[in-house]
Design a protein around this motif. Structure first.
Motif, PDB file in Angstrom:
ATOM      1  N   ARG A   1      -6.967  -6.327  -2.684  1.00 63.31           N
ATOM      2  CA  ARG A   1      -6.220  -5.570  -3.709  1.00 63.31           C
ATOM      3  C   ARG A   1      -5.384  -6.475  -4.596  1.00 63.31           C
ATOM      4  O   ARG A   1      -5.064  -6.121  -5.718  1.00 63.31           O
ATOM      5  CB  ARG A   1      -5.353  -4.496  -3.026  1.00 63.31           C
ATOM      6  CG  ARG A   1      -6.169  -3.481  -2.196  1.00 63.31           C
ATOM      7  CD  ARG A   1      -5.277  -2.382  -1.623  1.00 63.31           C
ATOM      8  NE  ARG A   1      -4.149  -2.921  -0.889  1.00 63.31           N
ATOM      9  CZ  ARG A   1      -3.804  -2.613   0.353  1.00 63.31           C
ATOM     10  NH1 ARG A   1      -4.515  -1.719   1.040  1.00 63.31           N
ATOM     11  NH2 ARG A   1      -2.743  -3.153   0.922  1.00 63.31           N
TER      12      ARG A   1
ATOM     13  N   MET B   1      -4.600  -2.975  14.843  1.00 61.66           N
ATOM     14  CA  MET B   1      -5.519  -1.925  14.371  1.00 61.66           C
ATOM     15  C   MET B   1      -6.550  -1.592  15.437  1.00 61.66           C
ATOM     16  O   MET B   1      -6.913  -0.434  15.628  1.00 61.66           O
ATOM     17  CB  MET B   1      -6.252  -2.394  13.107  1.00 61.66           C
ATOM     18  CG  MET B   1      -5.392  -2.397  11.862  1.00 61.66           C
ATOM     19  SD  MET B   1      -6.380  -2.934  10.454  1.00 61.66           S
ATOM     20  CE  MET B   1      -5.091  -3.375   9.293  1.00 61.66           C
TER      21      MET B   1
ATOM     22  N   ALA C   1       0.840  -1.198   0.000  1.00 59.29           N
ATOM     23  CA  ALA C   1       0.000   0.000   0.000  1.00 59.29           C
ATOM     24  C   ALA C   1       0.876   1.250   0.000  1.00 59.29           C
ATOM     25  O   ALA C   1       1.830   1.353   0.773  1.00 59.29           O
ATOM     26  CB  ALA C   1      -0.909   0.002   1.218  1.00 59.29           C
TER      27      ALA C   1
ATOM     28  N   GLY D   1      -7.930  -7.631   4.789  1.00 54.79           N
ATOM     29  CA  GLY D   1      -8.331  -6.413   4.074  1.00 54.79           C
ATOM     30  C   GLY D   1      -7.475  -6.166   2.844  1.00 54.79           C
ATOM     31  O   GLY D   1      -7.978  -5.823   1.771  1.00 54.79           O
TER      32      GLY D   1
ATOM     33  N   SER E   1      -0.089 -12.231   3.826  1.00 43.27           N
ATOM     34  CA  SER E   1      -1.496 -12.613   3.977  1.00 43.27           C
ATOM     35  C   SER E   1      -2.297 -12.126   2.774  1.00 43.27           C
ATOM     36  O   SER E   1      -3.268 -12.757   2.368  1.00 43.27           O
ATOM     37  CB  SER E   1      -2.087 -12.118   5.294  1.00 43.27           C
ATOM     38  OG  SER E   1      -2.135 -10.720   5.319  1.00 43.27           O
TER      39      SER E   1
ATOM     40  N   ALA F   1       3.365  -3.224   8.584  1.00 41.28           N
ATOM     41  CA  ALA F   1       3.416  -3.680   9.975  1.00 41.28           C
ATOM     42  C   ALA F   1       4.546  -4.695  10.144  1.00 41.28           C
ATOM     43  O   ALA F   1       4.331  -5.876  10.418  1.00 41.28           O
ATOM     44  CB  ALA F   1       2.074  -4.267  10.378  1.00 41.28           C
TER      45      ALA F   1
ATOM     46  N   TYR G   1      -4.068   1.257   4.562  1.00 43.52           N
ATOM     47  CA  TYR G   1      -5.272   0.911   5.318  1.00 43.52           C
ATOM     48  C   TYR G   1      -4.828   0.595   6.739  1.00 43.52           C
ATOM     49  O   TYR G   1      -3.956  -0.232   6.958  1.00 43.52           O
ATOM     50  CB  TYR G   1      -5.923  -0.291   4.613  1.00 43.52           C
ATOM     51  CG  TYR G   1      -6.520  -1.386   5.465  1.00 43.52           C
ATOM     52  CD1 TYR G   1      -7.504  -1.112   6.409  1.00 43.52           C
ATOM     53  CD2 TYR G   1      -6.130  -2.707   5.272  1.00 43.52           C
ATOM     54  CE1 TYR G   1      -8.068  -2.142   7.158  1.00 43.52           C
ATOM     55  CE2 TYR G   1      -6.684  -3.739   6.003  1.00 43.52           C
ATOM     56  CZ  TYR G   1      -7.650  -3.450   6.952  1.00 43.52           C
ATOM     57  OH  TYR G   1      -8.199  -4.463   7.678  1.00 43.52           O
TER      58      TYR G   1
HETATM   59  O1  PMV Z   1      -4.762  -6.799   5.448  1.00 45.83           O
HETATM   60  P1  PMV Z   1      -4.013  -6.812   6.710  1.00 45.83           P
HETATM   61  O2  PMV Z   1      -4.840  -7.177   7.877  1.00 45.83           O
HETATM   62  O3  PMV Z   1      -2.758  -7.641   6.629  1.00 45.83           O
HETATM   63  O4  PMV Z   1      -3.527  -5.294   7.031  1.00 45.83           O
HETATM   64  C1  PMV Z   1      -2.648  -4.581   6.198  1.00 45.83           C
HETATM   65  C2  PMV Z   1      -2.112  -3.399   6.899  1.00 45.83           C
HETATM   66  C3  PMV Z   1      -0.948  -2.694   6.231  1.00 45.83           C
HETATM   67  O5  PMV Z   1      -0.153  -3.578   5.493  1.00 45.83           O
HETATM   68  C4  PMV Z   1      -0.070  -2.073   7.324  1.00 45.83           C
HETATM   69  C5  PMV Z   1      -1.413  -1.543   5.333  1.00 45.83           C
HETATM   70  C6  PMV Z   1      -2.008  -1.925   4.002  1.00 45.83           C
HETATM   71  O6  PMV Z   1      -2.866  -1.168   3.512  1.00 45.83           O
HETATM   72  O7  PMV Z   1      -1.606  -2.944   3.411  1.00 45.83           O
END
Ligand code: PMV
Length: 320
Positions: free
Chosen positions: A139, A188, A12, A135, A102, A276, A16
């Protein structure tokens, strides 16, 4: 009743962070990402007689810890009354270390599960299903530059620019390969409940999205660099100010940020972003990729670098 899909992680540029509905895993903000080409996860889903006892192997090793999330993802795609599944997931990069494993794993799982069950969904439907598992996975159902928008009580995805129209390069500097201390869902929620900066983060996101979307339309690297770094540092400020604080960086992460600053001062078209985890992703123009790679591999604490271009959407590679 077997299908295999491959998906690339996405990074990203406008992040997010935060959920508006934890049960349905709906993000609190929209985001803009780039799908990568050379990092990938291949997932096979085999459905077999019997209603209980899913099995998961990750990189060839039986894995119990991820199994509940995978089973839940299969329930979301196929329905709860489904045959049991044998799932194998293989990635060519470190998993659970802030490299969006993930995203690629759940995008590929969603696609393979639907195909194994003989279900046909449009890409936007698959993206919504993948988004319920992770989430960012929504994408990876799209290639190139991708925007995820919140629309009503759902998400909507759009391809902003294809891979060939703006072929940026990404140099990933790996500074640590262990799994992260706090998973993103939990982190989060800690931010939402405790960070004094959380509400400003949410309020300012639409402006960052507008600036990034325009920069991508105009292929304006400098503008994209400025807004992406600002957005990344705001997200980490939200985390740092949470209670307990969540600091995903290490000394090498900061060293890499300084390296990127020096490269920028010497005229290189490069910017960093960090998720993260402690890895740095340096996004640059193709002509600068060698100098960025050399500078990052020489930065103390960097264990390895991976270089990748932008890549295509998740796709099915086998079905029997
Ligand atoms: O989709 P998740 O739960 O792995 O969260 C992604 C969170 C970030 O990688 C930090 C930001 C993003 O938009 O990918």
């Amino acid at each position: 009743m077997q299908a295999t899909a491959i998906a690339q992680p996405n990074i990203a540029l406008i992040k997010y962070w935060g959920k508006r509905d934890v049960d349905r895993n709906l993000p609190a903000v929209g985001s803009i990402s780039i799908t990568l080409s050379d990092l990938h996860t291949t997932v096979s889903v085999e459905l077999e007689a019997g209603s209980t006892g899913d099995q998961l192997s990750v990189n060839g090793v039986e894995n119990q810890s991820m199994l509940p999330r995978i089973s839940h993802c299969l329930n979301t795609v196929i329905g709860e009354k489904r045959p049991r599944a044998r799932v194998s997931s293989d990635s060519n990069f470190p998993i659970a270390a802030g490299l969006a494993s993930s995203a690629s794993a759940f995008a590929a799982t969603t696609l393979a599960a639907a195909a194994a069950a003989g279900l046909s969904f449009r890409t936007d439907q698959l993206a919504r299903l993948a988004g319920q598992a992770s989430g960012s996975a929504a994408r990876s159902l799209y290639g190139g530059f991708v925007e995820l928008k919140n629309v009503g009580d759902a998400i909507d995805l759009t391809g902003l620019c294809d891979v060939d129209s703006w072929p940026l390069q990404v140099v990933v500097a790996i500074t640590e390969t262990g799994p992260k201390a706090t998973g993103s869902t939990q982190a989060m929620e800690i931010s939402r409940k405790t960070s004094p900066f959380y509400s400003s983060w949410i309020e300012q996101q639409d402006r960052d999205l507008d600036i990034a979307r325009t920069a991508i339309e105009r292929r304006d690297f400098e503008q994209l660099a400025a807004v992406a770094e600002h957005n990344c540092l705001k997200m980490h400020s939200v985390m740092w100010a949470s209670r307990p604080p969540m600091v995903y960086w290490n000394c090498a992460t900061i060293g890499c940020m300084q390296t990127v600053r020096q490269l920028q001062a010497s005229g290189c078209n490069v910017f960093f972003t960090i998720d993260a985890g402690p890895q740095i992703k340096a996004v640059c123009l193709p002509r600068d990729v060698d100098v960025v790679s050399e500078a990052l591999i020489e930065t103390p604490g960097v264990q390895e670098i991976m270089t990748t271009g932008l890549g295509p959407a998740a796709r099915l590679i086998d079905k029997t």
